[in-house]
Design a protein around this motif. Structure first.
Motif, short mmCIF file in Angstrom:
data_model
loop_
_atom_site.label_atom_id
_atom_site.label_comp_id
_atom_site.label_asym_id
_atom_site.label_seq_id
_atom_site.Cartn_x
_atom_site.Cartn_y
_atom_site.Cartn_z
N TYR A 183 17.45 -33.30 -2.28
CA TYR A 183 18.34 -34.47 -2.35
C TYR A 183 19.71 -34.00 -2.80
N ASN A 184 20.68 -34.01 -1.87
CA ASN A 184 22.01 -33.48 -2.16
C ASN A 184 21.89 -32.05 -2.71
N ASP A 185 22.37 -31.81 -3.93
CA ASP A 185 22.32 -30.47 -4.51
C ASP A 185 21.04 -30.20 -5.30
N GLU A 186 20.12 -31.12 -5.23
CA GLU A 186 18.89 -30.99 -6.03
C GLU A 186 17.72 -30.63 -5.13
N ASP A 187 16.90 -29.70 -5.59
CA ASP A 187 15.69 -29.31 -4.87
C ASP A 187 14.55 -29.25 -5.88
N TYR A 240 19.25 -50.30 -8.73
CA TYR A 240 19.16 -50.82 -7.37
C TYR A 240 20.24 -51.86 -7.06
N LEU A 241 20.81 -52.45 -8.09
CA LEU A 241 21.94 -53.36 -7.88
C LEU A 241 23.20 -52.60 -7.49
N HIS A 242 23.30 -51.33 -7.91
CA HIS A 242 24.56 -50.60 -7.74
C HIS A 242 24.46 -49.36 -6.85
N SER A 243 23.28 -48.97 -6.46
CA SER A 243 23.16 -47.75 -5.67
C SER A 243 23.22 -48.05 -4.18
N LYS A 244 23.56 -47.03 -3.43
CA LYS A 244 23.62 -47.13 -1.97
C LYS A 244 22.22 -46.92 -1.39
N GLN A 245 21.84 -47.78 -0.45
CA GLN A 245 20.53 -47.65 0.15
C GLN A 245 20.41 -46.36 0.96
N LYS A 246 19.26 -45.72 0.85
CA LYS A 246 18.96 -44.56 1.68
C LYS A 246 18.36 -45.04 3.00
N LYS A 247 18.86 -44.55 4.10
CA LYS A 247 18.43 -45.05 5.41
C LYS A 247 17.22 -44.31 5.96
N GLU A 248 17.19 -43.00 5.81
CA GLU A 248 16.12 -42.22 6.41
C GLU A 248 14.88 -42.23 5.51
N PRO A 249 13.70 -42.17 6.09
CA PRO A 249 12.49 -42.08 5.27
C PRO A 249 12.44 -40.75 4.54
N SER A 250 11.71 -40.72 3.46
CA SER A 250 11.52 -39.46 2.74
C SER A 250 10.67 -38.51 3.57
N SER A 251 10.77 -37.22 3.27
CA SER A 251 9.94 -36.25 3.98
C SER A 251 8.47 -36.45 3.66
N PHE A 252 8.17 -37.00 2.49
CA PHE A 252 6.77 -37.28 2.15
C PHE A 252 6.21 -38.37 3.05
N VAL A 266 -7.99 -33.91 -1.62
CA VAL A 266 -7.92 -33.73 -0.18
C VAL A 266 -6.85 -32.70 0.17
N TYR A 267 -5.74 -32.76 -0.57
CA TYR A 267 -4.59 -31.91 -0.27
C TYR A 267 -3.76 -31.75 -1.54
N LEU A 268 -3.24 -30.56 -1.75
CA LEU A 268 -2.33 -30.32 -2.88
C LEU A 268 -1.34 -29.23 -2.48
N LYS A 269 -0.06 -29.54 -2.64
CA LYS A 269 0.98 -28.55 -2.45
C LYS A 269 2.01 -28.73 -3.54
N ILE A 270 2.41 -27.63 -4.17
CA ILE A 270 3.36 -27.66 -5.27
C ILE A 270 4.50 -26.70 -4.96
N GLY A 271 5.74 -27.15 -5.14
CA GLY A 271 6.87 -26.25 -4.93
C GLY A 271 8.14 -27.01 -4.65
N ASN A 272 9.20 -26.26 -4.34
CA ASN A 272 10.45 -26.89 -3.93
C ASN A 272 10.51 -26.89 -2.40
N GLY A 273 11.60 -27.43 -1.88
CA GLY A 273 11.72 -27.57 -0.43
C GLY A 273 11.01 -28.78 0.13
N LEU A 274 10.34 -29.55 -0.72
CA LEU A 274 9.58 -30.71 -0.27
C LEU A 274 10.37 -32.01 -0.39
N ALA A 275 11.29 -32.08 -1.34
CA ALA A 275 12.03 -33.32 -1.58
C ALA A 275 13.49 -33.04 -1.94
#
Length: 218
Positions: free
Chosen positions: A196-200, A14-26, A185-194
Motif C-alpha cells: 500500500y503506497n510505500d508500505e509493504d 471513513y468520514l475523511h478518507s478517500k475510497q479505494k476503488k480496486e479490490p484488495s489482492s486478498f 487449509v492454507y497459510l502464507k506469511i510474508g510481505n508482497g501480499l498487501a
C-alpha cells in the motif's frame, strides 16, 4: 484502548478518507481460489471495496462493520440497489455474524466468512469471539478466510497515522483455531501480499475449515 474508542477512530477515518476503488489482492486471491462459493460474509468490511468486488461476480454478499460511517460509505458505493450486496452496522460481539449466517437466505456450506485487516484492528476479546463463533459454521461447511498483520510487521513503516493496531502471532491464532476444532487449509506469511503506497507489511493469509480435506496448494 476500548471498543468505543476504536469505533470512534474508524468513524472519523471513513468520514475523511478517500475510497479505494480496486479490490484488495486478498479478495482477488479468495475469488480465484473459491469461484464456486456463492455467499460472502465480509466482516469488518470497511469502505466496501471487496464486498462490491465479490458482488460484481454474482455472489451474494453481506458486509458488516461496527463503524456507522463505514457502512454509509459502503451503501453510497452501490449507486442504487444491488440485490447481490447488502451492508449492515454490527459487531461480532453483538451476534451479528450468527444472525447473518442463520437468518439470511444463504447456504452455510457454500459460504465464506471473509475478514481482511480486521483481526489486528480489534481487541483480543473480539478476536476470540470471532474464532469461537465462526467455528460453529465451519463445522457446517463454511470457510474462514483471514488476512492480518503479524508480529514481524510491528517495526516496519506504516503509511496511515498511528492508531490502535495489534501485531499477531499466526501460530497463536492457529492454536486457538485448533482448540475450536478448525483445520488449516492454507497459510502464507510474508510481505508482497498487501502493499500500500510505500508500505509493504508482513501479513498472514490464513484459511480455515472444519474439514482438513479442504486444503489447497500453497
Amino acid at each position: 484502548m476500548g471498543t468505543a474508542e476504536i469505533n470512534e477512530y474508524w468513524n472519523y477515518y471513513y468520514l475523511h478518507s478517500k475510497q479505494k476503488k480496486e479490490p484488495s489482492s486478498f479478495a482477488t486471491f479468495i475469488a480465484n481460489s473459491y469461484p464456486e462459493r456463492r455467499y460472502i460474509i465480509d466482516l469488518g468490511c470497511g469502505d466496501g471495496r471487496d464486498s462490491v468486488f465479490f458482488a460484481a461476480q454474482g455472489r451474494s454478499v453481506i458486509g458488516i462493520d461496527a463503524s456507522v460511517a463505514a457502512i454509509e460509505v459502503c451503501r453510497s458505493r452501490l449507486a442504487g440497489e444491488d440485490e447481490n450486496c447488502r451492508f449492515l452496522v454490527g459487531s461480532i460481539t453483538d451476534g451479528s455474524l450468527t444472525d447473518t449466517m442463520l437468518f439470511n437466505d444463504l447456504v452455510v456450506a457454500d459460504s465464506i466468512i471473509y475478514s481482511r485487516f480486521f483481526l489486528h484492528a480489534v481487541t483480543e476479546d473480539v478476536e476470540d469471539c470471532l474464532l469461537a463463533t465462526a467455528s460453529e459454521f465451519l463445522h457446517k461447511g463454511a470457510l474462514l478466510c483471514m488476512e492480518f498483520r503479524t508480529t514481524d510487521d510491528e517495526n516496519l513503516v506504516k503509511v496511515e497515522k498511528e492508531h490502535f493496531r495489534r501485531f499477531i502471532s499466526p501460530s497463536i491464532v492457529l492454536e486457538k483455531c485448533r482448540r475450536h476444532g478448525m483445520s488449516q487449509v492454507y497459510l502464507k506469511i510474508g510481505n508482497g501480499l498487501a502493499p500500500y503506497n510505500d508500505e509493504d507489511p508482513i501479513v498472514a493469509r490464513m484459511i480455515l475449515s472444519g474439514n482438513v480435506t479442504d486444503a489447497i496448494d500453497s
